[in-house]
Write a protein that holds these residues in place. Structure first.
Motif, PDB file in Angstrom:
ATOM      1  N   MET A 123       4.267   3.682   3.380  1.00  0.00           N
ATOM      2  CA  MET A 123       3.552   4.491   2.403  1.00  0.00           C
ATOM      3  C   MET A 123       4.554   5.185   1.491  1.00  0.00           C
ATOM      4  N   MET A 124       4.185   5.292   0.210  1.00  0.00           N
ATOM      5  CA  MET A 124       5.107   5.888  -0.746  1.00  0.00           C
ATOM      6  C   MET A 124       5.382   7.358  -0.465  1.00  0.00           C
ATOM      7  N   THR A 125       4.383   8.067   0.055  1.00  0.00           N
ATOM      8  CA  THR A 125       4.576   9.494   0.330  1.00  0.00           C
ATOM      9  C   THR A 125       5.527   9.732   1.494  1.00  0.00           C
ATOM     10  N   ASP A 126       5.797   8.698   2.271  1.00  0.00           N
ATOM     11  CA  ASP A 126       6.755   8.821   3.368  1.00  0.00           C
ATOM     12  C   ASP A 126       8.179   8.466   2.938  1.00  0.00           C
ATOM     13  N   MET A 127       8.313   7.980   1.714  1.00  0.00           N
ATOM     14  CA  MET A 127       9.638   7.600   1.221  1.00  0.00           C
ATOM     15  C   MET A 127      10.474   8.833   0.900  1.00  0.00           C
ATOM     16  N   THR A 128      11.777   8.701   1.073  1.00  0.00           N
ATOM     17  CA  THR A 128      12.674   9.716   0.530  1.00  0.00           C
ATOM     18  C   THR A 128      12.694   9.534  -0.986  1.00  0.00           C
ATOM     19  N   MET A 129      13.175  10.550  -1.671  1.00  0.00           N
ATOM     20  CA  MET A 129      13.248  10.428  -3.127  1.00  0.00           C
ATOM     21  C   MET A 129      14.157   9.272  -3.523  1.00  0.00           C
ATOM     22  N   ASP A 130      15.269   9.104  -2.810  1.00  0.00           N
ATOM     23  CA  ASP A 130      16.192   8.013  -3.118  1.00  0.00           C
ATOM     24  C   ASP A 130      15.513   6.659  -2.960  1.00  0.00           C
ATOM     25  N   ASN A 131      14.736   6.511  -1.877  1.00  0.00           N
ATOM     26  CA  ASN A 131      14.043   5.250  -1.645  1.00  0.00           C
ATOM     27  C   ASN A 131      12.995   4.975  -2.709  1.00  0.00           C
ATOM     28  N   PHE A 132      12.248   6.023  -3.044  1.00  0.00           N
ATOM     29  CA  PHE A 132      11.205   5.878  -4.053  1.00  0.00           C
ATOM     30  C   PHE A 132      11.802   5.417  -5.385  1.00  0.00           C
ATOM     31  N   LEU A 133      12.877   6.072  -5.787  1.00  0.00           N
ATOM     32  CA  LEU A 133      13.514   5.725  -7.051  1.00  0.00           C
ATOM     33  C   LEU A 133      14.121   4.324  -7.011  1.00  0.00           C
ATOM     34  N   ALA A 134      14.653   3.958  -5.854  1.00  0.00           N
ATOM     35  CA  ALA A 134      15.242   2.622  -5.725  1.00  0.00           C
ATOM     36  C   ALA A 134      14.181   1.541  -5.871  1.00  0.00           C
ATOM     37  N   VAL A 135      13.031   1.731  -5.218  1.00  0.00           N
ATOM     38  CA  VAL A 135      11.957   0.744  -5.311  1.00  0.00           C
ATOM     39  C   VAL A 135      11.343   0.757  -6.705  1.00  0.00           C
ATOM     40  N   LEU A 136      11.201   1.963  -7.280  1.00  0.00           N
ATOM     41  CA  LEU A 136      10.636   2.090  -8.620  1.00  0.00           C
ATOM     42  C   LEU A 136      11.470   1.331  -9.652  1.00  0.00           C
ATOM     43  N   SER A 137      12.783   1.327  -9.458  1.00  0.00           N
ATOM     44  CA  SER A 137      13.674   0.673 -10.428  1.00  0.00           C
ATOM     45  C   SER A 137      13.892  -0.803 -10.120  1.00  0.00           C
ATOM     46  N   SER A 138      13.228  -1.290  -9.079  1.00  0.00           N
ATOM     47  CA  SER A 138      13.400  -2.694  -8.694  1.00  0.00           C
ATOM     48  C   SER A 138      12.307  -3.564  -9.320  1.00  0.00           C
ATOM     49  N   SER A 139      12.268  -4.813  -8.926  1.00  0.00           N
ATOM     50  CA  SER A 139      11.256  -5.744  -9.441  1.00  0.00           C
ATOM     51  C   SER A 139       9.949  -5.672  -8.652  1.00  0.00           C
ATOM     52  N   GLU A 140       9.890  -4.798  -7.658  1.00  0.00           N
ATOM     53  CA  GLU A 140       8.655  -4.643  -6.873  1.00  0.00           C
ATOM     54  C   GLU A 140       7.534  -4.130  -7.777  1.00  0.00           C
ATOM     55  N   PRO A 141       6.301  -4.627  -7.592  1.00  0.00           N
ATOM     56  CA  PRO A 141       5.195  -4.213  -8.461  1.00  0.00           C
ATOM     57  C   PRO A 141       4.717  -2.788  -8.211  1.00  0.00           C
ATOM     58  N   VAL A 142       4.923  -2.298  -6.987  1.00  0.00           N
ATOM     59  CA  VAL A 142       4.492  -0.948  -6.623  1.00  0.00           C
ATOM     60  C   VAL A 142       5.637  -0.240  -5.922  1.00  0.00           C
ATOM     61  N   PRO A 143       5.958   0.994  -6.299  1.00  0.00           N
ATOM     62  CA  PRO A 143       5.333   1.784  -7.362  1.00  0.00           C
ATOM     63  C   PRO A 143       5.761   1.315  -8.739  1.00  0.00           C
ATOM     64  N   GLY A 144       4.861   1.527  -9.695  1.00  0.00           N
ATOM     65  CA  GLY A 144       5.152   1.227 -11.090  1.00  0.00           C
ATOM     66  C   GLY A 144       4.807   2.439 -11.929  1.00  0.00           C
ATOM     67  N   GLY A 145       4.347   2.194 -13.150  1.00  0.00           N
ATOM     68  CA  GLY A 145       4.019   3.311 -14.031  1.00  0.00           C
ATOM     69  C   GLY A 145       2.923   4.198 -13.480  1.00  0.00           C
ATOM     70  N   GLY A 146       1.927   3.583 -12.835  1.00  0.00           N
ATOM     71  CA  GLY A 146       0.834   4.374 -12.263  1.00  0.00           C
ATOM     72  C   GLY A 146       1.299   5.288 -11.148  1.00  0.00           C
ATOM     73  N   GLY A 147       2.108   4.740 -10.235  1.00  0.00           N
ATOM     74  CA  GLY A 147       2.637   5.546  -9.141  1.00  0.00           C
ATOM     75  C   GLY A 147       3.535   6.663  -9.642  1.00  0.00           C
ATOM     76  N   ALA A 148       4.335   6.348 -10.667  1.00  0.00           N
ATOM     77  CA  ALA A 148       5.222   7.356 -11.249  1.00  0.00           C
ATOM     78  C   ALA A 148       4.419   8.482 -11.885  1.00  0.00           C
ATOM     79  N   CYS A 149       3.344   8.128 -12.583  1.00  0.00           N
ATOM     80  CA  CYS A 149       2.481   9.152 -13.189  1.00  0.00           C
ATOM     81  C   CYS A 149       1.850  10.037 -12.117  1.00  0.00           C
TER      82      CYS A 149
END
Length: 202
Positions: free
Chosen positions: A1-27
């Motif tokens: 779950m995204m809410t269980d991610m550390t900030m570093d992990n969240f940002l790493a996945v956000l900046s990757s080619s993974e579809p989620v999180p994307g703009g919606g999750g960031a908002c």
């Protein structure tokens, strides 16, 4: 779950080619942080004699703000609440006119919901900037700015999808609602930010 991610992990996945999180999750994340700042102002205000006349309203706002923040956090785990059903809608069959309409109706509900939450938060923070503790008023300003950013981001997800919709009547209705919310958000942000700026600048 995204809410269980550390900030570093969240940002790493956000900046990757993974579809989620994307703009919606960031908002969703940005809006939740903005509302949390508003709630912090309330936490620093409640119980203070100086703001006793607002105590009942402050308690009500704390409940509303906490609920909104919780829902936005949950949205991230549902891909910004409305974006999970949106993703599901993309996978729905679209071979017949009926299937296309069903798909687009799900998209419409999902996208508009994603825009409404940050606007509701902005309305709360606007009031918080009036009755909240003056020592934390700058945080209300930061919060309103973040929520407007989330609102603008959510609207982009509306427009990029309505542009491709076959049901133009539904698409234009969604565009109208998004434009209206953007205008409301801009007005609230301008008034609230101006109020905060007047309070903090020497």
């Amino acid at each position: 779950m995204m809410t269980d991610m550390t900030m570093d992990n969240f940002l790493a996945v956000l900046s990757s080619s993974e579809p989620v999180p994307g703009g919606g999750g960031a908002c969703g994340y940005v809006a939740a942080v903005g509302m949390s700042l508003g709630n912090m102002v309330l936490a620093l205000t409640t119980g203070k004699k100086k703001y006793a006349e607002y105590q009942e309203e402050i308690e009500e706002l704390i409940v509303k703000a906490t609920d909104l923040t919780k829902r936005l956090a949950e949205c991230m785990d549902k891909d910004a609440e409305s974006f999970k059903p949106l993703a599901a809608a993309y996978g729905l069959p679209k071979d017949t006119e009926e299937q296309i309409k069903e798909r687009e109706a799900i998209m419409a509900k999902a996208l508009v919901t994603a825009s409404e939450a940050p606007l509701s938060m902005m309305e709360l923070i606007d009031r918080i900037s009036v009755i909240g503790s003056r020592i934390a008023i700058s945080d209300a300003g930061v919060g309103i700015t973040m929520c407007e950013a989330a609102m603008k981001g959510a609207s982009l997800n509306v427009f990029i999808n309505t542009k491709l919709m076959k049901d133009r009547e539904l698409a234009e209705d969604m565009n109208f609602k998004a434009d209206k919310m953007l205008a409301e958000a801009a007005q609230i942000e301008e008034e609230t930010f101006g109020r905060v700026m007047d309070a903090v600048r020497p």
